[in-house]
Design a protein around this motif. Structure first.
Motif, mmCIF file in Angstrom:
data_model
loop_
_atom_site.group_PDB
_atom_site.id
_atom_site.type_symbol
_atom_site.label_atom_id
_atom_site.label_comp_id
_atom_site.label_asym_id
_atom_site.label_seq_id
_atom_site.Cartn_x
_atom_site.Cartn_y
_atom_site.Cartn_z
ATOM 1 N N GLU A 205 0.839 -1.201 0.000
ATOM 2 C CA GLU A 205 0.000 0.000 0.000
ATOM 3 C C GLU A 205 0.874 1.252 0.000
ATOM 4 O O GLU A 205 0.573 2.228 -0.708
ATOM 5 C CB GLU A 205 -0.949 0.005 1.194
ATOM 6 C CG GLU A 205 -1.934 1.153 1.145
ATOM 7 C CD GLU A 205 -3.015 1.079 2.205
ATOM 8 O OE1 GLU A 205 -3.906 1.939 2.163
ATOM 9 O OE2 GLU A 205 -2.985 0.170 3.063
ATOM 10 N N ALA A 206 1.951 1.245 0.751
ATOM 11 C CA ALA A 206 2.883 2.381 0.757
ATOM 12 C C ALA A 206 3.519 2.557 -0.616
ATOM 13 O O ALA A 206 3.707 3.689 -1.088
ATOM 14 C CB ALA A 206 3.956 2.184 1.820
ATOM 15 N N LEU A 207 3.814 1.470 -1.278
ATOM 16 C CA LEU A 207 4.374 1.522 -2.629
ATOM 17 C C LEU A 207 3.353 2.107 -3.607
ATOM 18 O O LEU A 207 3.700 2.923 -4.472
ATOM 19 C CB LEU A 207 4.796 0.118 -3.063
ATOM 20 C CG LEU A 207 5.548 -0.027 -4.359
ATOM 21 C CD1 LEU A 207 6.816 0.821 -4.378
ATOM 22 C CD2 LEU A 207 5.890 -1.496 -4.587
ATOM 23 N N ALA A 208 2.088 1.731 -3.465
ATOM 24 C CA ALA A 208 1.025 2.297 -4.303
ATOM 25 C C ALA A 208 0.907 3.800 -4.064
ATOM 26 O O ALA A 208 0.731 4.579 -5.014
ATOM 27 C CB ALA A 208 -0.306 1.598 -4.015
ATOM 28 N N GLN A 209 1.015 4.221 -2.814
ATOM 29 C CA GLN A 209 0.960 5.649 -2.479
ATOM 30 C C GLN A 209 2.136 6.382 -3.130
ATOM 31 O O GLN A 209 1.954 7.409 -3.780
ATOM 32 C CB GLN A 209 0.990 5.829 -0.958
ATOM 33 C CG GLN A 209 1.004 7.275 -0.508
ATOM 34 C CD GLN A 209 -0.309 7.992 -0.788
ATOM 35 O OE1 GLN A 209 -1.372 7.442 -0.562
ATOM 36 N NE2 GLN A 209 -0.234 9.197 -1.287
ATOM 37 N N LYS A 210 3.331 5.851 -2.951
ATOM 38 C CA LYS A 210 4.548 6.463 -3.496
ATOM 39 C C LYS A 210 4.498 6.543 -5.025
ATOM 40 O O LYS A 210 4.999 7.499 -5.623
ATOM 41 C CB LYS A 210 5.760 5.645 -3.056
ATOM 42 C CG LYS A 210 7.080 6.129 -3.587
ATOM 43 C CD LYS A 210 8.207 5.207 -3.146
ATOM 44 C CE LYS A 210 9.081 4.960 -4.344
ATOM 45 N NZ LYS A 210 9.891 3.799 -4.301
ATOM 46 N N SER A 211 3.870 5.551 -5.650
ATOM 47 C CA SER A 211 3.812 5.483 -7.113
ATOM 48 C C SER A 211 2.695 6.332 -7.711
ATOM 49 O O SER A 211 2.560 6.406 -8.924
ATOM 50 C CB SER A 211 3.646 4.021 -7.548
ATOM 51 O OG SER A 211 4.736 3.253 -7.093
ATOM 52 N N GLY A 212 1.879 6.931 -6.858
ATOM 53 C CA GLY A 212 0.813 7.807 -7.329
ATOM 54 C C GLY A 212 -0.514 7.118 -7.584
ATOM 55 O O GLY A 212 -1.475 7.759 -8.016
#
Length: 106
Positions: free
Chosen positions: A28-35
């Protein structure tokens, strides 16, 4: 003896659940970081469908992961309505795969 085995099994299940929760938070943090969370959310439609809607739609599709990885990378439209999803060539393939696997696990 049965209670010892049961106790070990319960501890093992607990540790697996903790690892899965940590992996889910990292994805989920990766999805946030990726936009990704600018247009999607887990629970409700934003600009694009909710991730739970995506998971439900592709639940029985064995080729879903590969399709969705390609769709995120190249972009697309028409599956969820008229609003197109832009391509995301700047996101690493392995990051896209991690995010897609997380979405499909919801």
């Amino acid at each position: 003896m049965k209670s010892v085995i049961l106790g070990i099994a319960m501890i093992g299940a607990f540790l697996v659940n903790q690892a899965q929760a940590a992996d889910a938070k990292a994805a989920e943090a990766l999805a946030q970081k990726s936009g990704c969370l600018a247009c999607h959310s887990v629970e409700k439609k934003v600009l694009g469908p909710s991730y739970k809607e995506v998971a439900a739609k592709y639940k029985s599709d064995k080729g879903a992961e590969a399709k969705l990885v390609a769709k995120v990378k190249a972009g697309g439209s028409g599956v969820w309505g008229p609003v197109p999803m832009p391509p995301h060539p700047q996101v690493k393939d392995e990051d896209i795969k991690t995010i897609v696997q997380w979405v499909l696990s919801l």
